[in-house]
Design a protein around this motif. Structure first.
Motif, PDB file in Angstrom:
ATOM      1  N   HIS A  32       0.774  -1.118   0.166  1.00 31.89           N
ATOM      2  CA  HIS A  32       0.187  -0.234   0.009  1.00 31.89           C
ATOM      3  C   HIS A  32       0.815   1.254  -0.258  1.00 31.89           C
ATOM      4  O   HIS A  32       1.475   1.567   1.289  1.00 31.89           O
ATOM      5  CB  HIS A  32      -0.217   0.244   1.196  1.00 31.89           C
ATOM      6  N   CYS A  35      -0.774   5.812   1.046  1.00 32.20           N
ATOM      7  CA  CYS A  35      -1.294   5.897   1.990  1.00 32.20           C
ATOM      8  C   CYS A  35      -0.964   7.188   2.661  1.00 32.20           C
ATOM      9  O   CYS A  35      -1.990   7.384   3.392  1.00 32.20           O
ATOM     10  CB  CYS A  35      -1.513   4.887   3.165  1.00 32.20           C
ATOM     11  N   VAL A 167      -5.431  10.291  -2.313  1.00 37.67           N
ATOM     12  CA  VAL A 167      -5.820   9.712  -1.868  1.00 37.67           C
ATOM     13  C   VAL A 167      -7.379   9.563  -1.038  1.00 37.67           C
ATOM     14  O   VAL A 167      -7.891  10.200  -0.512  1.00 37.67           O
ATOM     15  CB  VAL A 167      -4.714   9.600  -0.116  1.00 37.67           C
ATOM     16  N   ASP A 173     -12.638   3.599   7.343  1.00 42.60           N
ATOM     17  CA  ASP A 173     -10.786   3.967   7.440  1.00 42.60           C
ATOM     18  C   ASP A 173     -10.049   4.285   8.588  1.00 42.60           C
ATOM     19  O   ASP A 173     -10.938   5.192   9.502  1.00 42.60           O
ATOM     20  CB  ASP A 173     -10.514   4.357   5.714  1.00 42.60           C
TER      21      ASP A 173
END
Length: 227
Positions: A32, A35, A167, A173
């Motif tokens: 990832h 982020c 993003v 989240d």
């Protein structure tokens, strides 16, 4: 992802004990890579601000309108629950504030753990006296009423990124921020990231102990590998 409130609180508190730098490394290891949030999202009290929480998204845009308030902003904020961290998407607005001290106090009373604002804030001195972390792009005394209005909340939004233009942030989240900056952790991997970041934090503590005890850096790297 369905977690009990107690479990969410436990995760939030544990994240406050790890650094964004370690979490960013773990996210990279897991693939990832984008982020991190833009470096101009900065805390109002640089050395004191550390915040973590589950994203509660609020979206707005520049738009002229009559009246003396923003009812949708009040409705949006009323949905905050303990453990939420309010994330404000401003559509790149410049020059007006999205909120100040009073709305921050209302969020805090609802158990909100902080605010991440892709836009402006005001009442900086009063906000700084509160135990309520705030990250924002800029400061301004100019209010949003009649100029900028909330148009949705608890929807997917975009924030400016560190390694990408945008993003994506979804409701629930996870947001983690400290003096190094802010990160978005996808909700599906929050617990895995936390466990791995805690292990890395413990490893770094042992490294510091060895260095303090006189071990050379090359020997430390041989013992522990890259960190």
């Amino acid at each position: 992802m369905t977690l009990t409130q107690d479990r969410k609180t436990d995760i939030q508190q544990r994240f406050l004990r790890v650094d964004t730098a370690n979490v960013a490394d773990i996210l990279d290891e897991m693939g990832h890579l984008d982020c991190g949030l833009a470096s101009d999202l900065w805390p109002i009290r640089e050395r004191l601000e550390r915040m973590a929480g589950w994203a509660y998204t609020i979206r707005g845009q520049m738009t002229p309108y009559p009246g003396t308030g923003d009812p949708k902003k009040m409705e949006a904020v009323s949905g905050l629950t303990p453990g939420h961290l309010s994330v404000w998407s401003g559509g790149g607005a410049e020059g007006v504030c999205f909120f100040g001290e009073l709305i921050a106090r209302g969020m805090q009373l609802r158990g909100c753990t902080g605010a991440l604002v892709d836009g402006g804030i005001r009442d900086i001195e009063w906000l700084a006296r509160m135990d309520f972390p705030v990250y924002a792009r800029y400061r301004t005394p100019v209010q949003s009423i009649g100029r900028w209005a909330v148009n949705a909340w608890q929807v997917d939004i975009y924030l400016p990124g560190a390694t990408s233009a945008r993003v994506r942030v979804r409701p629930d989240d996870f947001i983690l921020a400290d003096a190094d900056g802010a990160l978005v952790i996808p909700q599906e991997i929050v617990e895995t990231v936390l466990e791995r970041a805690e292990a890395l934090t413990e490893k770094e503590a042992r490294i510091r102990e060895d260095l303090d005890a006189g071990m050379s850096l090359p020997d430390v790297l041989t013992k522990y590998g890259h960190v």
